[in-house]
Motif scaffolding. Structure first.
Motif, mmCIF file in Angstrom:
data_model
loop_
_atom_site.group_PDB
_atom_site.id
_atom_site.type_symbol
_atom_site.label_atom_id
_atom_site.label_comp_id
_atom_site.label_asym_id
_atom_site.label_seq_id
_atom_site.Cartn_x
_atom_site.Cartn_y
_atom_site.Cartn_z
ATOM 1 N N ARG A 1 0.846 -1.212 0.000
ATOM 2 C CA ARG A 1 0.000 0.000 0.000
ATOM 3 C C ARG A 1 0.873 1.252 0.000
ATOM 4 O O ARG A 1 1.071 1.866 -1.038
ATOM 5 N N ASP A 2 1.475 1.624 1.125
ATOM 6 C CA ASP A 2 2.334 2.813 1.135
ATOM 7 C C ASP A 2 3.546 2.567 0.230
ATOM 8 O O ASP A 2 3.982 3.451 -0.515
ATOM 9 N N HIS B 1 3.597 4.707 12.557
ATOM 10 C CA HIS B 1 3.800 4.626 11.104
ATOM 11 C C HIS B 1 4.707 5.805 10.770
ATOM 12 O O HIS B 1 4.251 6.942 10.712
ATOM 13 N N HIS C 1 7.558 7.946 8.601
ATOM 14 C CA HIS C 1 8.176 8.171 7.280
ATOM 15 C C HIS C 1 9.621 8.617 7.452
ATOM 16 O O HIS C 1 10.037 9.079 8.519
ATOM 17 N N ASN D 1 9.076 4.495 4.031
ATOM 18 C CA ASN D 1 8.605 4.130 5.377
ATOM 19 C C ASN D 1 9.761 3.535 6.180
ATOM 20 O O ASN D 1 10.827 3.271 5.635
HETATM 21 ZN ZN ZN Z 1 2.369 6.649 5.132
#
Ligand code: ZN
Ligand code: KIV
Length: 530
Positions: free
Chosen positions: A33-34, A227, A229, A263
């Motif tokens: 996804r990301d 989560h 980055h 990520n």
């Molecule tokens: Zn993200």
């Protein structure tokens, strides 16, 4: 000043099955996804399924399989992964919008353990400019949409709901805590606190998470997730700092791919917890020996090259150049090695088959590598293997992985390279002719150029009727030796968007042509999905 200790809360996560009392940190993988949001990293359905199956083998607790509302293709990939992949929870992402949440549920509901992951922004800057909502509206939407997600999830015995407060790291702590409390009250059992723009610093982030536990005591009854980055290169450090503060889920991606700088890297956070578990008093359920293969697979399917000095999975991560280090290692490996290459799946003993090996040996070896092929697929793989064994004395696990991976990917392609001829030399203009199967029909293309590789690419453009411009091109050998397979990874820009391709072959030109065709396939698939 916030209190950086963690004594104000109960241990929020269970111990691992049969564990030693260490806290269990769940690994939530968002490669599909990301990770897929990284420019040019788009994958087709077969590729996503291949990665999801590998993630399950790797032992990730939750696979975020995609963003079902984003496109028909995304929906179908998430639904397929939900139906087929066993052993990990399957999550889909949804904005806090009714249609997103419902579509997400339809995509994940077929899973053994489905998850709706819904999110809304909570920082002043996002509320004002990105979602254009007042704090009161954000309160109301969180209540309604988490409530809806929880009612849908209640239809399944093992489904659950995760809520994310987007741009949490730049949110007002009191407002954030209030929103997290609402989400818990309405049924979310995992609360994710994202550092969406990679702004946090490790010590400050640890304090921030501690403060959320203090401001919102209900967090002690749910799984707190982060989560992070990597805009400042701190995503892994911040994720680990949050674990010190009590978080028990880390969202991460293989090779750290994702939006912008990416990520937190799955391999980094997992190996930090494995190597320094005593410091954190925490452990994960990851089968670390599957890390190297997961990394190669993600790199091959996305076309994202892993930098040689990348921690854990880079080619040089376990290479010792200096004589002093080598002498120390020979005497005692722990002098300069805090992990062993085998711990993450790099092994020397990868000689697997030779030219006299039969079909049964190939099937057994492929099964050990995690590939379960039908009889027809095995026939095709055997044919490729014999071809390879004729040209290369020792066929290694890496070679097999490269060939079988390619075969699996070709099944869904719009374009297949059938043949090419390239002529070049110091005194002639390079020319090329190709034959390509374009959605079931044979097409020919020819071209010339100043460069040999470019002539082949232009001939492919001619055959398929697309036009790409080369943005990145890299070649390397899969194993050592003159008879090694050559791997090409490249990026092609089409209509302003990058698409990546990767291929392996004995011949650099053939790898280049196949990698280029793969990038065009990715572009065609993305257009079909839009
Ligand atoms: Zn993200
Ligand atoms: O970076 C972010 O905030 C996200 C959320 C959707 C979790 O990706």
């Amino acid at each position: 000043m916030t209190d950086p200790t963690i004594t104000h809360r109960r241990a929020p996560a269970k111990s691992p099955p049969g564990g030693d009392g260490a806290r269990y940190v769940k690994i939530f993988d968002t490669t599909l996804r990301d990770g897929e949001q990284a420019p040019g990293a788009s994958m087709n359905q077969t590729e996503k399924l291949e990665i999801a199956q590998q993630l399950a083998r790797l032992g990730v607790d939750i696979i975020e399989a995609g963003f079902p509302i984003a496109s028909k293709g995304d929906f179908e990939s998430v639904a397929l992964i939900a139906r087929v992949v066993k052993g990990s929870r399957i999550a889909g992402l949804a904005r806090a919008i009714e249609q997103d949440v419902r579509v997400c549920w339809d995509a994940v509901r077929g899973a053994e353990a489905p998850r709706i992951h819904t999110f809304i922004s909570t920082s002043p800057i996002h509320m004002k400019y990105q979602i254009k909502k007042t704090p009161d509206q954000v309160r109301a939407i969180t209540r309604e949409m988490v409530g809806l997600a929880a009612r849908l999830a209640a239809q399944h015995p093992a489904a659950d709901v995760e809520f994310s407060a987007m741009d949490a790291s730049r949110s007002e702590p009191e407002f954030l805590a209030e929103i997290l409390g609402i989400a818990i009250e309405c049924g979310a059992t995992t609360i994710n606190v994202p550092d969406t723009v990679g702004y946090a610093l490790p010590l400050e982030w640890r304090d921030f998470i501690c403060e959320q536990y203090r401001l919102c005591p209900a967090l002690s009854d749910v799984t707190v997730s982060v989560h992070c980055h990597n805009d400042l290169g701190l995503a892994s450090a911040n994720s680990l700092a949050a674990v010190s503060a009590g978080a028990s889920q880390i969202e991460c991606a293989v090779n750290g791919i994702g939006e912008r700088a990416g990520n937190a890297s799955l391999e980094e956070v997992v190996m930090a917890l494995a190597t320094r578990g005593a410091y954190f008093g925490a452990t994960t359920g990851i089968v670390t020996e599957e890390i190297a293969r997961s990394s190669r697979m993600v790199s091959n399917l996305t076309g994202y090259v892993v930098q040689p000095n990348k921690a854990i999975v880079g080619r040089n991560a376990f290479a010792h150049e200096s004589g002093i280090h080598q002498a120390g290692l020979l005497a005692e490996s722990s002098t300069f090695e805090i992990m062993k290459p085998a711990d993450v799946g790099f092994t020397d003993s990868d000689l697997v088959l030779g030219k006299h090996s039969g079909r049964h040996a190939l099937r057994t070896r492929l099964e050990e590598l995690g590939y379960r092929l039908t009889d027809v697929e095995l026939d095709e793989a055997f044919h490729r293997f014999k071809d390879l064994a004729d040209k290369k004395k020792d066929v290694t696990a890496l070679d097999l992985e490269a060939l079988v991976g390619e075969e699996i990917r070709e099944r869904q392609d719009s374009f297949t390279l059938l043949a090419y001829v390239s002529q070049a030399g110091s005194a002639i203009t390079p020319t090329a002719q190709v034959e390509v199967e374009v959605r079931g029909r044979r097409r020919r293309g020819k071209s010339f150029s100043d460069g040999t590789v470019e002539a082949v690419f232009k001939a492919i453009d001619h055959a398929v009727g697309m036009k790409g411009s080369l943005a990145d091109y890299q070649v390397r050998s899969v194993t050592a030796g003159k008879d090694a397979l050559a791997e090409v990874k490249l990026a092609v820009e089409i209509d302003g968007r990058p698409y990546r391709g990767q291929a392996v072959s004995f011949d650099v030109m053939e790898s280049s042509a196949k990698a280029y065709v793969r990038a065009l396939n990715n572009a065609a698939a993305a257009k079909g999905n839009d």
